[in-house]
Design a protein around this motif. Structure first.
Motif, mmCIF file in Angstrom:
data_model
loop_
_atom_site.group_PDB
_atom_site.id
_atom_site.type_symbol
_atom_site.label_atom_id
_atom_site.label_comp_id
_atom_site.label_asym_id
_atom_site.label_seq_id
_atom_site.Cartn_x
_atom_site.Cartn_y
_atom_site.Cartn_z
ATOM 1 N N ASN A 82 0.745 -1.231 -0.047
ATOM 2 C CA ASN A 82 -0.050 -0.039 -0.039
ATOM 3 C C ASN A 82 0.797 1.230 0.072
ATOM 4 N N THR A 83 2.084 1.231 -0.478
ATOM 5 C CA THR A 83 2.815 2.556 -0.557
ATOM 6 C C THR A 83 4.024 1.933 -1.386
ATOM 7 N N GLY A 84 4.823 3.287 -1.950
ATOM 8 C CA GLY A 84 5.683 3.231 -2.624
ATOM 9 C C GLY A 84 5.317 2.736 -4.327
ATOM 10 N N GLY A 85 6.253 2.509 -5.046
ATOM 11 C CA GLY A 85 5.959 2.410 -6.494
ATOM 12 C C GLY A 85 5.324 3.136 -7.245
ATOM 13 N N GLN A 86 4.056 2.675 -8.037
ATOM 14 C CA GLN A 86 3.317 3.425 -8.862
ATOM 15 C C GLN A 86 1.788 2.909 -8.455
ATOM 16 N N GLU A 87 0.942 3.964 -8.142
ATOM 17 C CA GLU A 87 -0.599 3.419 -8.150
ATOM 18 C C GLU A 87 -1.259 4.059 -9.318
ATOM 19 N N VAL A 88 -2.171 3.369 -9.883
ATOM 20 C CA VAL A 88 -2.709 3.803 -11.049
ATOM 21 C C VAL A 88 -4.267 3.199 -10.986
ATOM 22 N N GLN A 89 -4.979 4.176 -11.459
ATOM 23 C CA GLN A 89 -6.313 3.763 -11.251
ATOM 24 C C GLN A 89 -7.027 2.999 -12.491
ATOM 25 N N VAL A 90 -8.010 2.387 -12.182
ATOM 26 C CA VAL A 90 -8.535 1.469 -13.221
ATOM 27 C C VAL A 90 -9.334 2.061 -14.225
ATOM 28 N N ALA A 91 -9.393 1.960 -15.554
ATOM 29 C CA ALA A 91 -10.293 2.257 -16.558
ATOM 30 C C ALA A 91 -11.577 1.408 -17.005
ATOM 31 N N GLN A 92 -11.068 0.021 -17.059
ATOM 32 C CA GLN A 92 -11.923 -1.009 -17.468
ATOM 33 C C GLN A 92 -11.603 -2.282 -17.168
ATOM 34 N N VAL A 116 -9.127 -9.543 -17.024
ATOM 35 C CA VAL A 116 -8.084 -8.522 -17.603
ATOM 36 C C VAL A 116 -8.690 -6.935 -17.238
ATOM 37 N N ILE A 117 -7.687 -6.024 -17.083
ATOM 38 C CA ILE A 117 -7.818 -4.873 -16.595
ATOM 39 C C ILE A 117 -7.085 -3.928 -17.468
ATOM 40 N N ARG A 118 -7.844 -2.787 -17.898
ATOM 41 C CA ARG A 118 -6.989 -1.861 -18.642
ATOM 42 C C ARG A 118 -6.984 -0.513 -17.465
ATOM 43 N N LEU A 119 -5.600 0.035 -17.533
ATOM 44 C CA LEU A 119 -5.237 1.036 -16.774
ATOM 45 C C LEU A 119 -5.326 2.351 -17.200
ATOM 46 N N GLN A 120 -5.740 3.314 -16.441
ATOM 47 C CA GLN A 120 -6.263 4.790 -16.823
ATOM 48 C C GLN A 120 -5.044 5.449 -17.531
ATOM 49 N N SER A 121 -3.999 5.012 -16.999
ATOM 50 C CA SER A 121 -2.731 5.555 -17.602
ATOM 51 C C SER A 121 -1.402 4.512 -17.559
ATOM 52 N N LYS A 122 -0.580 4.833 -18.330
ATOM 53 C CA LYS A 122 0.529 3.666 -18.757
ATOM 54 C C LYS A 122 1.480 3.506 -17.440
ATOM 55 N N LEU A 123 1.874 2.336 -17.229
ATOM 56 C CA LEU A 123 2.943 2.128 -16.155
ATOM 57 C C LEU A 123 4.181 2.570 -16.757
ATOM 58 N N ILE A 124 5.090 3.261 -15.946
ATOM 59 C CA ILE A 124 6.577 3.308 -16.429
ATOM 60 C C ILE A 124 7.212 2.173 -15.892
ATOM 61 N N LEU A 125 7.610 1.348 -17.078
ATOM 62 C CA LEU A 125 8.383 0.251 -16.965
ATOM 63 C C LEU A 125 9.768 0.404 -16.427
ATOM 64 N N GLY A 126 10.390 -0.607 -15.795
ATOM 65 C CA GLY A 126 11.757 -0.746 -15.348
ATOM 66 C C GLY A 126 12.094 -1.787 -14.441
ATOM 67 N N ASN A 127 13.251 -1.663 -13.775
ATOM 68 C CA ASN A 127 13.546 -3.046 -12.988
ATOM 69 C C ASN A 127 12.791 -3.684 -12.090
ATOM 70 N N SER A 128 11.713 -2.801 -11.662
ATOM 71 C CA SER A 128 10.770 -3.266 -10.680
ATOM 72 C C SER A 128 9.517 -3.328 -11.056
ATOM 73 N N VAL A 129 9.297 -2.942 -12.432
ATOM 74 C CA VAL A 129 7.826 -2.875 -13.053
ATOM 75 C C VAL A 129 8.174 -3.514 -14.673
ATOM 76 N N SER A 130 7.752 -4.800 -14.709
ATOM 77 C CA SER A 130 8.051 -5.185 -16.001
ATOM 78 C C SER A 130 6.852 -6.486 -16.331
ATOM 79 N N PRO A 131 6.524 -6.736 -17.531
ATOM 80 C CA PRO A 131 5.498 -7.312 -17.679
ATOM 81 C C PRO A 131 5.997 -8.963 -18.026
ATOM 82 N N ILE A 132 5.308 -9.823 -17.902
ATOM 83 C CA ILE A 132 5.677 -11.168 -18.313
ATOM 84 C C ILE A 132 4.814 -11.748 -18.971
ATOM 85 N N PRO A 133 5.543 -12.632 -19.950
ATOM 86 C CA PRO A 133 4.805 -13.199 -21.081
ATOM 87 C C PRO A 133 3.859 -14.531 -20.612
#
Length: 246
Positions: free
Chosen positions: A84-94, A114-131
Protein backbone atom coordinates in the motif's frame (compact mmCIF):
# COMPACT_ATOMS: atom_id res chain seq x y z
CA UNK A 1 -22.98 -10.48 -9.12
CA UNK A 2 -24.55 -10.67 -5.67
CA UNK A 3 -21.95 -13.27 -4.76
CA UNK A 4 -19.11 -11.05 -6.04
CA UNK A 5 -20.43 -8.14 -4.02
CA UNK A 6 -20.70 -10.37 -0.95
CA UNK A 7 -17.12 -11.58 -1.34
CA UNK A 8 -15.73 -8.09 -1.77
CA UNK A 9 -17.67 -6.67 1.18
CA UNK A 10 -16.61 -9.63 3.32
CA UNK A 11 -12.98 -9.12 2.33
CA UNK A 12 -13.05 -5.39 3.09
CA UNK A 13 -14.77 -6.02 6.42
CA UNK A 14 -12.05 -8.43 7.46
CA UNK A 15 -9.36 -5.96 6.48
CA UNK A 16 -10.99 -3.27 8.58
CA UNK A 17 -11.31 -5.63 11.54
CA UNK A 18 -7.68 -6.66 11.38
CA UNK A 19 -8.68 -10.34 11.50
CA UNK A 20 -7.20 -11.57 8.24
CA UNK A 21 -4.93 -14.61 8.41
CA UNK A 22 -4.52 -14.91 4.64
CA UNK A 23 -0.93 -15.25 3.56
CA UNK A 24 1.59 -17.19 1.55
CA UNK A 25 2.25 -19.85 4.17
CA UNK A 26 5.84 -20.96 4.52
CA UNK A 27 7.06 -18.26 2.14
CA UNK A 28 10.06 -15.96 2.27
CA UNK A 29 10.13 -12.18 2.05
CA UNK A 30 10.91 -10.91 -1.44
CA UNK A 31 12.11 -7.76 -3.16
CA UNK A 32 9.91 -6.52 -5.98
CA UNK A 33 12.90 -6.46 -8.34
CA UNK A 34 12.88 -10.27 -8.20
CA UNK A 35 9.16 -10.38 -9.11
CA UNK A 36 8.67 -7.18 -11.15
CA UNK A 37 5.46 -8.50 -12.75
CA UNK A 38 3.73 -8.56 -9.37
CA UNK A 39 0.84 -6.14 -8.78
CA UNK A 40 -1.75 -5.62 -6.08
CA UNK A 41 -5.39 -4.76 -6.65
CA UNK A 42 -7.21 -2.39 -4.31
CA UNK A 43 -10.83 -1.34 -3.84
CA UNK A 44 -11.27 2.03 -2.15
CA UNK A 45 -7.58 1.83 -1.22
CA UNK A 46 -7.81 -1.52 0.59
CA UNK A 47 -5.88 -4.56 -0.62
CA UNK A 48 -8.36 -6.90 -2.29
CA UNK A 49 -6.24 -9.46 -4.11
CA UNK A 50 -3.17 -9.93 -6.29
CA UNK A 51 -2.61 -9.25 -9.97
CA UNK A 52 0.11 -9.54 -12.60
CA UNK A 53 1.47 -7.10 -15.21
CA UNK A 54 0.86 -8.13 -18.82
CA UNK A 55 1.86 -4.80 -20.42
CA UNK A 56 2.24 -1.13 -19.51
CA UNK A 57 -1.54 -0.77 -19.79
CA UNK A 58 -2.93 -4.20 -18.89
CA UNK A 59 -2.93 -6.33 -15.75
CA UNK A 60 -4.48 -9.75 -15.24
CA UNK A 61 -6.19 -10.99 -12.09
CA UNK A 62 -8.89 -13.35 -10.87
CA UNK A 63 -12.51 -12.56 -11.68
CA UNK A 64 -13.51 -13.44 -8.15
CA UNK A 65 -12.76 -10.09 -6.52
CA UNK A 66 -13.36 -7.51 -9.22
CA UNK A 67 -16.49 -5.50 -9.99
CA UNK A 68 -16.45 -4.79 -13.74
CA UNK A 69 -19.49 -2.51 -13.47
CA UNK A 70 -17.56 -0.18 -11.16
CA UNK A 71 -13.99 0.01 -12.49
CA UNK A 72 -13.21 3.39 -10.95
CA UNK A 73 -13.35 2.06 -7.38
CA UNK A 74 -10.34 -0.13 -8.23
CA UNK A 75 -6.67 0.80 -8.32
CA UNK A 76 -3.48 -1.14 -9.02
CA UNK A 77 -0.11 -0.73 -7.33
CA UNK A 78 3.11 -1.96 -8.93
CA UNK A 79 6.84 -1.59 -8.34
CA UNK A 80 6.79 -1.85 -4.55
CA UNK A 81 7.71 -4.58 -2.07
CA UNK A 82 4.89 -3.25 0.13
CA UNK A 83 1.26 -3.49 -0.88
CA UNK A 84 0.00 0.00 0.00
CA UNK A 85 2.91 2.38 -0.42
CA UNK A 86 5.72 3.13 -2.86
CA UNK A 87 6.01 2.24 -6.50
CA UNK A 88 3.23 3.41 -8.81
CA UNK A 89 -0.49 3.47 -8.10
CA UNK A 90 -2.76 3.72 -11.13
CA UNK A 91 -6.54 3.90 -11.33
CA UNK A 92 -8.48 1.33 -13.34
CA UNK A 93 -10.29 2.33 -16.53
CA UNK A 94 -12.05 -0.89 -17.56
CA UNK A 95 -12.43 -4.52 -16.47
CA UNK A 96 -13.56 -7.59 -18.39
CA UNK A 97 -14.26 -10.81 -16.47
CA UNK A 98 -14.63 -14.18 -18.16
CA UNK A 99 -18.25 -14.55 -19.21
CA UNK A 100 -18.31 -18.15 -17.96
CA UNK A 101 -16.84 -17.39 -14.56
CA UNK A 102 -19.07 -18.83 -11.89
CA UNK A 103 -18.49 -19.81 -8.29
CA UNK A 104 -19.37 -23.45 -7.68
CA UNK A 105 -19.20 -23.64 -3.93
CA UNK A 106 -15.59 -22.68 -3.31
CA UNK A 107 -14.48 -23.54 -6.84
CA UNK A 108 -14.42 -20.96 -9.61
CA UNK A 109 -14.05 -22.17 -13.20
CA UNK A 110 -12.76 -19.51 -15.63
CA UNK A 111 -11.58 -17.38 -12.73
CA UNK A 112 -9.82 -14.77 -14.86
CA UNK A 113 -10.21 -11.06 -15.60
CA UNK A 114 -8.26 -8.46 -17.54
CA UNK A 115 -7.91 -4.81 -16.55
CA UNK A 116 -7.01 -1.74 -18.58
CA UNK A 117 -5.37 1.05 -16.58
CA UNK A 118 -6.19 4.73 -16.89
CA UNK A 119 -2.55 5.62 -17.51
CA UNK A 120 0.48 3.69 -18.66
CA UNK A 121 2.92 2.16 -16.21
CA UNK A 122 6.52 3.33 -16.24
CA UNK A 123 8.43 0.14 -16.89
CA UNK A 124 11.80 -0.58 -15.30
CA UNK A 125 13.69 -3.01 -13.06
CA UNK A 126 10.81 -3.20 -10.59
CA UNK A 127 7.92 -2.94 -13.05
CA UNK A 128 8.00 -5.37 -15.93
CA UNK A 129 5.46 -7.49 -17.83
CA UNK A 130 5.68 -11.25 -18.04
CA UNK A 131 4.74 -13.34 -21.09
CA UNK A 132 1.85 -15.80 -21.03
CA UNK A 133 2.64 -19.51 -21.20
CA UNK A 134 1.68 -21.35 -24.38
CA UNK A 135 1.33 -24.65 -22.55
CA UNK A 136 1.00 -25.75 -18.96
CA UNK A 137 4.25 -26.92 -17.35
CA UNK A 138 4.69 -30.65 -16.87
CA UNK A 139 4.11 -32.38 -13.58
CA UNK A 140 6.99 -31.79 -11.16
CA UNK A 141 8.13 -28.54 -12.82
CA UNK A 142 9.39 -25.84 -10.48
CA UNK A 143 7.18 -22.76 -10.14
CA UNK A 144 7.01 -19.66 -7.96
CA UNK A 145 4.01 -17.90 -6.46
CA UNK A 146 4.34 -14.39 -5.04
CA UNK A 147 1.99 -12.02 -3.25
CA UNK A 148 1.28 -9.64 -0.41
CA UNK A 149 -1.18 -11.82 1.50
CA UNK A 150 1.04 -12.79 4.44
CA UNK A 151 0.21 -10.70 7.54
CA UNK A 152 2.74 -8.84 9.61
CA UNK A 153 2.42 -8.85 13.45
CA UNK A 154 0.12 -5.83 13.21
CA UNK A 155 -2.19 -6.88 10.37
CA UNK A 156 -3.57 -3.37 9.90
CA UNK A 157 -0.19 -2.20 8.71
CA UNK A 158 1.21 -2.59 5.21
CA UNK A 159 2.07 -6.07 3.99
CA UNK A 160 5.37 -7.14 2.48
CA UNK A 161 5.84 -9.19 -0.67
CA UNK A 162 6.45 -12.90 -0.08
CA UNK A 163 7.12 -15.82 -2.38
CA UNK A 164 7.19 -19.61 -2.28
CA UNK A 165 8.83 -22.22 -4.50
CA UNK A 166 6.36 -24.93 -5.53
CA UNK A 167 6.06 -27.89 -7.89
CA UNK A 168 3.36 -28.48 -10.47
CA UNK A 169 1.07 -31.31 -9.37
CA UNK A 170 -0.16 -33.99 -11.76
CA UNK A 171 -3.63 -33.06 -13.00
CA UNK A 172 -5.17 -36.48 -12.35
CA UNK A 173 -3.77 -36.59 -8.84
CA UNK A 174 -5.14 -33.15 -8.11
CA UNK A 175 -8.49 -34.07 -9.62
CA UNK A 176 -8.69 -36.97 -7.17
CA UNK A 177 -8.53 -34.40 -4.38
CA UNK A 178 -10.86 -31.87 -6.00
CA UNK A 179 -13.60 -33.50 -8.04
CA UNK A 180 -14.61 -30.20 -9.64
CA UNK A 181 -11.18 -29.60 -11.17
CA UNK A 182 -11.45 -28.74 -14.87
CA UNK A 183 -9.05 -28.22 -17.77
CA UNK A 184 -8.90 -24.47 -17.14
CA UNK A 185 -7.19 -25.18 -13.80
CA UNK A 186 -3.76 -26.41 -12.74
CA UNK A 187 -2.39 -27.29 -9.31
CA UNK A 188 0.88 -26.54 -7.53
CA UNK A 189 2.12 -27.09 -4.02
CA UNK A 190 4.91 -28.08 -1.67
CA UNK A 191 4.99 -29.42 1.91
CA UNK A 192 4.53 -26.57 4.35
CA UNK A 193 3.62 -24.06 1.64
CA UNK A 194 0.20 -22.73 0.74
CA UNK A 195 -1.72 -19.53 0.08
CA UNK A 196 -4.85 -18.04 1.55
CA UNK A 197 -7.76 -16.04 0.23
CA UNK A 198 -5.94 -12.69 -0.08
CA UNK A 199 -3.53 -14.30 -2.54
CA UNK A 200 -6.28 -15.00 -5.08
CA UNK A 201 -5.19 -13.31 -8.33
CA UNK A 202 -1.48 -13.71 -7.59
CA UNK A 203 0.85 -15.02 -10.32
CA UNK A 204 2.29 -18.51 -10.60
CA UNK A 205 5.42 -18.40 -12.76
CA UNK A 206 7.44 -21.21 -14.28
CA UNK A 207 10.34 -20.99 -16.76
CA UNK A 208 9.94 -17.22 -16.99
CA UNK A 209 6.30 -17.33 -18.06
CA UNK A 210 2.94 -16.82 -16.36
CA UNK A 211 1.38 -20.26 -16.01
CA UNK A 212 -1.28 -19.66 -13.38
CA UNK A 213 -3.39 -17.22 -11.40
CA UNK A 214 -4.30 -18.18 -7.83
CA UNK A 215 -7.93 -19.25 -8.03
CA UNK A 216 -8.93 -21.61 -5.24
CA UNK A 217 -7.21 -21.99 -1.90
CA UNK A 218 -6.94 -25.65 -1.04
CA UNK A 219 -8.73 -27.12 1.94
CA UNK A 220 -8.99 -23.86 3.87
CA UNK A 221 -5.31 -23.11 3.35
CA UNK A 222 -3.92 -26.35 4.78
CA UNK A 223 -0.46 -26.70 3.28
CA UNK A 224 -0.67 -30.46 2.77
CA UNK A 225 -3.06 -29.83 -0.13
CA UNK A 226 -2.10 -28.22 -3.44
CA UNK A 227 -3.49 -24.85 -4.45
CA UNK A 228 -5.65 -24.54 -7.56
CA UNK A 229 -4.71 -21.93 -10.19
CA UNK A 230 -6.39 -20.70 -13.35
CA UNK A 231 -4.53 -22.37 -16.21
CA UNK A 232 -3.14 -19.44 -18.20
CA UNK A 233 -2.17 -21.52 -21.25
CA UNK A 234 -5.70 -22.93 -21.51
CA UNK A 235 -7.24 -19.48 -21.02
CA UNK A 236 -4.75 -17.61 -23.22
CA UNK A 237 -7.08 -17.28 -26.26
CA UNK A 238 -9.75 -15.73 -24.05
CA UNK A 239 -7.20 -13.41 -22.40
CA UNK A 240 -5.90 -12.09 -25.72
CA UNK A 241 -9.41 -11.66 -27.11
CA UNK A 242 -10.54 -9.76 -24.01
CA UNK A 243 -7.49 -7.50 -24.12
CA UNK A 244 -8.31 -6.64 -27.74
CA UNK A 245 -11.76 -5.51 -26.60
CA UNK A 246 -10.52 -3.19 -23.85
Amino acid sequence: MFMQWTLVIFSVTLISAGSISERIEGGSRAEISKFPWQASLHIYGLLTCGAVIYSNEIVITAAQYVLPEFPKIHSVRVGSSIDNTGGQEVQVAQIISHENFKLKGVFAPNNIAVIRLQSKLILGNSVSPIPLADKAPSSGSLAWVSGYGRPEPDELKSQNLFYSALKIVNFDECQNLYKYLSEDMICAGAPGHSVYEKDVGDPLVSDGKLVGIVSFVSKWGLSKYPVVYANVAELKPWILNAIAKL
